[in-house]
Enzyme design. Structure first.
Site, PDB file in Angstrom:
ATOM      1  CG  ASP A  71      -4.491   5.725   1.131  1.00 57.86           C
ATOM      2  OD1 ASP A  71      -5.440   4.954   1.299  1.00 57.86           O
ATOM      3  OD2 ASP A  71      -4.338   6.774   1.790  1.00 57.86           O
TER       4      ASP A  71
ATOM      5  CD  GLU B 292      -8.908   4.786  -1.205  1.00 49.14           C
ATOM      6  OE1 GLU B 292      -9.769   4.480  -0.380  1.00 49.14           O
ATOM      7  OE2 GLU B 292      -8.003   5.613  -0.949  1.00 49.14           O
TER       8      GLU B 292
ATOM      9  CG  ASP C 146      -2.251   0.510   1.061  1.00 45.96           C
ATOM     10  OD1 ASP C 146      -2.365   1.605   0.499  1.00 45.96           O
ATOM     11  OD2 ASP C 146      -3.207  -0.161   1.486  1.00 45.96           O
TER      12      ASP C 146
ATOM     13  CG  HIS D 222      -8.683  -1.232   4.592  1.00 44.58           C
ATOM     14  ND1 HIS D 222      -8.595  -1.294   3.220  1.00 44.58           N
ATOM     15  CD2 HIS D 222      -8.258  -0.005   4.945  1.00 44.58           C
ATOM     16  CE1 HIS D 222      -8.134  -0.148   2.762  1.00 44.58           C
ATOM     17  NE2 HIS D 222      -7.917   0.659   3.794  1.00 44.58           N
ATOM     18  CG  ASP D 223     -11.102   2.236   3.791  1.00 45.80           C
ATOM     19  OD1 ASP D 223     -10.566   2.247   4.921  1.00 45.80           O
ATOM     20  OD2 ASP D 223     -10.549   2.677   2.763  1.00 45.80           O
TER      21      ASP D 223
HETATM   22  O1  TEU Z   1      -9.343   5.805   2.249  1.00 42.03           O
HETATM   23  C1  TEU Z   1      -9.734   7.043   1.755  1.00 42.03           C
HETATM   24  C2  TEU Z   1     -11.107   7.333   1.364  1.00 42.03           C
HETATM   25  O2  TEU Z   1     -11.343   8.340   0.736  1.00 42.03           O
HETATM   26  C3  TEU Z   1     -12.267   6.508   1.671  1.00 42.03           C
HETATM   27  O3  TEU Z   1     -12.107   5.194   1.941  1.00 42.03           O
HETATM   28  C4  TEU Z   1     -13.085   7.179   2.702  1.00 42.03           C
HETATM   29  O4  TEU Z   1     -12.745   6.748   3.995  1.00 42.03           O
HETATM   30  C5  TEU Z   1     -14.536   6.896   2.419  1.00 42.03           C
HETATM   31  O5  TEU Z   1     -14.811   7.248   1.113  1.00 42.03           O
HETATM   32  C6  TEU Z   1     -15.470   7.668   3.299  1.00 42.03           C
HETATM   33  O6  TEU Z   1     -16.767   7.184   3.066  1.00 42.03           O
HETATM   34  C7  TEU Z   1      -7.983   5.555   2.346  1.00 42.03           C
HETATM   35  C8  TEU Z   1      -7.705   4.282   3.114  1.00 42.03           C
HETATM   36  O7  TEU Z   1      -8.222   3.185   2.425  1.00 42.03           O
HETATM   37  C9  TEU Z   1      -8.243   4.424   4.493  1.00 42.03           C
HETATM   38  O8  TEU Z   1      -8.135   3.247   5.245  1.00 42.03           O
HETATM   39  C10 TEU Z   1      -7.479   5.548   5.157  1.00 42.03           C
HETATM   40  O9  TEU Z   1      -8.044   5.798   6.420  1.00 42.03           O
HETATM   41  C11 TEU Z   1      -7.499   6.821   4.330  1.00 42.03           C
HETATM   42  O10 TEU Z   1      -7.258   6.601   2.952  1.00 42.03           O
HETATM   43  C12 TEU Z   1      -6.422   7.753   4.797  1.00 42.03           C
HETATM   44  O11 TEU Z   1      -5.174   7.259   4.440  1.00 42.03           O
END
Ligand code: TEU
Ligand code: CA
Length: 556
Positions: free
Chosen positions: A203, A257, A101, A332-333
């Site tokens: 990310d 992402e 990542d 994971h989100d």
């Molecule tokens: O996630 C960023 C992100 O924009 C989305 O997953 C956001 O949390 C979601 O759209 C809100 O509904 C990435 C990573 O995957 C995440 O785990 C981190 O917390 C984030 O970036 C910050 O690095």
């Protein structure tokens, strides 16, 4: 399809492991690299090709590794560089590739660059981050995902300036407009590629470029900050530069992402002729059924299969000629896929998990499969804020309290949508804590581990786990599922998702019942000359009348 368009990463199934929650080898309650090493044969047994690991680098863990303080070190809790080398070798020996990542929109505030940067306005690292000096007044509003005031500007007393953080205060945004920052990033990427890793998941890479004059947001973006963040002027220039400097030198894969990307603009990132990235994943499908996206508040009307089909079909069409897509239902989100997109009630959990795995393995685009979903793991659905470890839910709770909003609405929604649901420890067996740790787990283990675990499913040919192995193999044995043309059929059916895949004269028909009711697919074919290839019931329906959550694949 011509041979030159074939790529290993298009044919791969990616298995995502959240290292913190996979296997703890030393009893401190935190998963680690030696835990992954112990379980390499299990990973291999799934038949997957690529492992994507969430960040494993030096980090104070404000956001579980998405706040990196040392890009070239392994997080203390996860092990050592020697462990990493052994893990990578163990994967490669088994024919598994490794994707790490890359978190470079921001670093940790404990990174040496930021410590220097905040120490004085004259420090050579000052321009590694975005600063707004107090003499200029208050900077124009920018929202933050994880700030307790939703404010992306934090005032720093030492130099009397604000710094920008789209995420938490401990995640200051790096200044990509500074060429030195970009060189630092390319260097650290080379460091890992030279060690032999096979790619990066990037990310929030859509957010890297910023207008450093920080004007008031144009009205059309008011509230739609993700869109605004993803439209920085120089984003493609930087990715092309990165591609030329680093990516093009290695046989690796990249996946963005892609928050803020749309079906209209995503090819700007992944059309091969642009020399940027290989793949991107969007949020249009995963956000269905939310009334408030950033707060993850559920829409009381739920989500509709008709919208789901429309979104996936639209995104498939984008990559019909150029680029390449991705398919996922969890990460994971996100919460557990069976809770969010299937049905986690005892009578439907297994069958709907299998149906969702069938969806993921029969669509075009590289599947990203989240660890634990192969067992049909479910949301833990915490009742109390004290049980959460995730900064997102915790800080939203504080924000709701400050704003006098109904916190119970947040807690109810997060039982379904909260990120910690997908982060509970992996369930290996029915011993205490599911065999994940001999200590106290960093996040509670789902009490359903006594029933849902690897050991219980390993020898049961009908388990969710063994179905997953079967459907992964089926995809790999049938290139029509990888490269074949996708066509939505029975478009208006509100219960059944039906589509065909076609390649070189072969045609498969996939029928998926997304409901707990018996549902019929209305098709031109009379099902006389069709052959069932695979299904999630022991006696698959052969006439298009589907049992609850039934999935059937036909050769037609
Ligand atoms: O996630 C960023 C992100 O924009 C989305 O997953 C956001 O949390 C979601 O759209 C809100 O509904 C990435 C990573 O995957 C995440 O785990 C981190 O917390 C984030 O970036 C910050 O690095
Ligand atoms: Ca450990």
């Amino acid at each position: 399809m011509n041979e030159s368009q074939r790529k290993w990463w298009k044919e791969a199934v990616v298995y995502q492991i959240y290292p913190r929650s996979f296997k703890d080898s030393n009893g401190d309650g935190v998963g680690d690299l030696r835990g992954i090493i112990e379980k390499l044969d299990y990973i291999k047994s799934l038949g997957i090709d690529v492992v994507w690991l969430n960040p494993i680098f030096g980090s104070p863990n404000d956001d579980n590794g998405y706040d990196i303080s040392d890009y070239r070190a392994i997080m203390n809790e996860f092990g050592t560089m020697a462990d990493f080398d052994e893990m990578l070798e163990g994967m490669h020996e088994r024919g598994i590739k490794l994707v790490l990542d890359l978190v470079v929109n921001h670093s940790s505030d404990e990174h040496e660059w930021f410590k220097q940067s905040r120490s004085s306005r004259e420090n050579p690292y000052r321009n590694y981050y975005h600063w707004w000096d107090v003499e200029k007044g208050k900077p124009a509003n920018r929202w933050s995902f994880f700030d307790v005031n939703a404010d992306a500007w934090a005032f720093d007393e030492a130099t009397k300036s604000y710094y920008l953080h789209y995420f938490s205060r401990k995640q200051p945004d790096l200044n990509w407009e500074n060429p030195k920052v970009r060189q630092e990033v390319y260097d650290l990427m080379r460091f890992w590629f030279d060690k032999g890793i096979d790619g990066f998941r990037m990310d929030v890479i859509t957010f890297i470029s910023k207008d450093t004059t920080f004007p008031e947001l144009p009205e059309k973006y008011d509230g739609n900050f993700v869109q605004y963040y993803a439209e920085g002027e120089n984003r493609h220039e930087y990715l092309q530069e990165m591609n030329q400097a680093v990516l093009s030198k290695y046989d690796i894969m990249t996946v963005a992402e892609g928050p803020g990307t749309t079906a209209e603009n995503v090819l700007e990132y992944v059309d091969e002729s642009r020399n940027e990235l290989n793949m991107s994943y969007h949020f249009e499908a995963i956000d269905l059924g939310l009334a408030e996206h950033h707060q993850r508040i559920l829409d009381p009307n739920g989500w509709k299969l008709l919208d789901f089909k429309k979104v996936y079909s639209k995104w498939d069409a984008v990559f019909a000629e150029k680029g390449w897509g991705t398919i996922y239902l969890g990460n994971h989100d996100q919460p557990r896929m069976v809770t969010r997109w299937g049905n986690d009630a005892p009578e439907f959990r297994e069958i709907s998990s299998k149906m969702l795995s069938t969806f993921l393995m029969t669509m075009r685009g590289t599947p990203y499969y989240y660890f634990g979903d192969e067992l049909g793991m479910t949301n833990i659905k915490f009742d109390k804020i004290e049980d959460y470890q995730d900064i997102m839910t915790i800080n939203l709770h504080t924000l709701f309290e400050k704003e006098g909003r109904d916190v119970s609405q947040l807690l109810e929604s997060h039982k379904i949508t909260g990120r910690d649901n997908g982060r509970t420890p992996f369930q290996w067996n029915d011993s205490p804590n599911g065999g994940f740790t001999t200590g106290k787990p960093w996040l509670k283990v789902n009490p359903d581990y006594t029933e849902i675990n690897v050991e219980a499913q390993e020898n049961d040919p009908n388990s969710v786990l063994n179905y997953f192995r079967k459907i992964v193999k089926f995809r790999k044995d049938n290139p029509v599922l990888i490269y074949g043309k996708y066509t939505l059929v029975d478009e208006e059916n509100p219960n059944v998702y039906a589509y065909t895949r076609e390649l070189n004269g072969r045609k498969l028909l996939i029928l998926l019942n997304f409901t707990e009711e018996e549902s019929a697919a209305a098709l031109d074919s009379d099902f006389q000359n069709v052959k069932v290839l695979l299904g999630n019931y022991s006696a698959p329906s052969i006439d298009g009348k589907l049992k609850p959550y039934e999935a059937v694949i036909f050769e037609v």
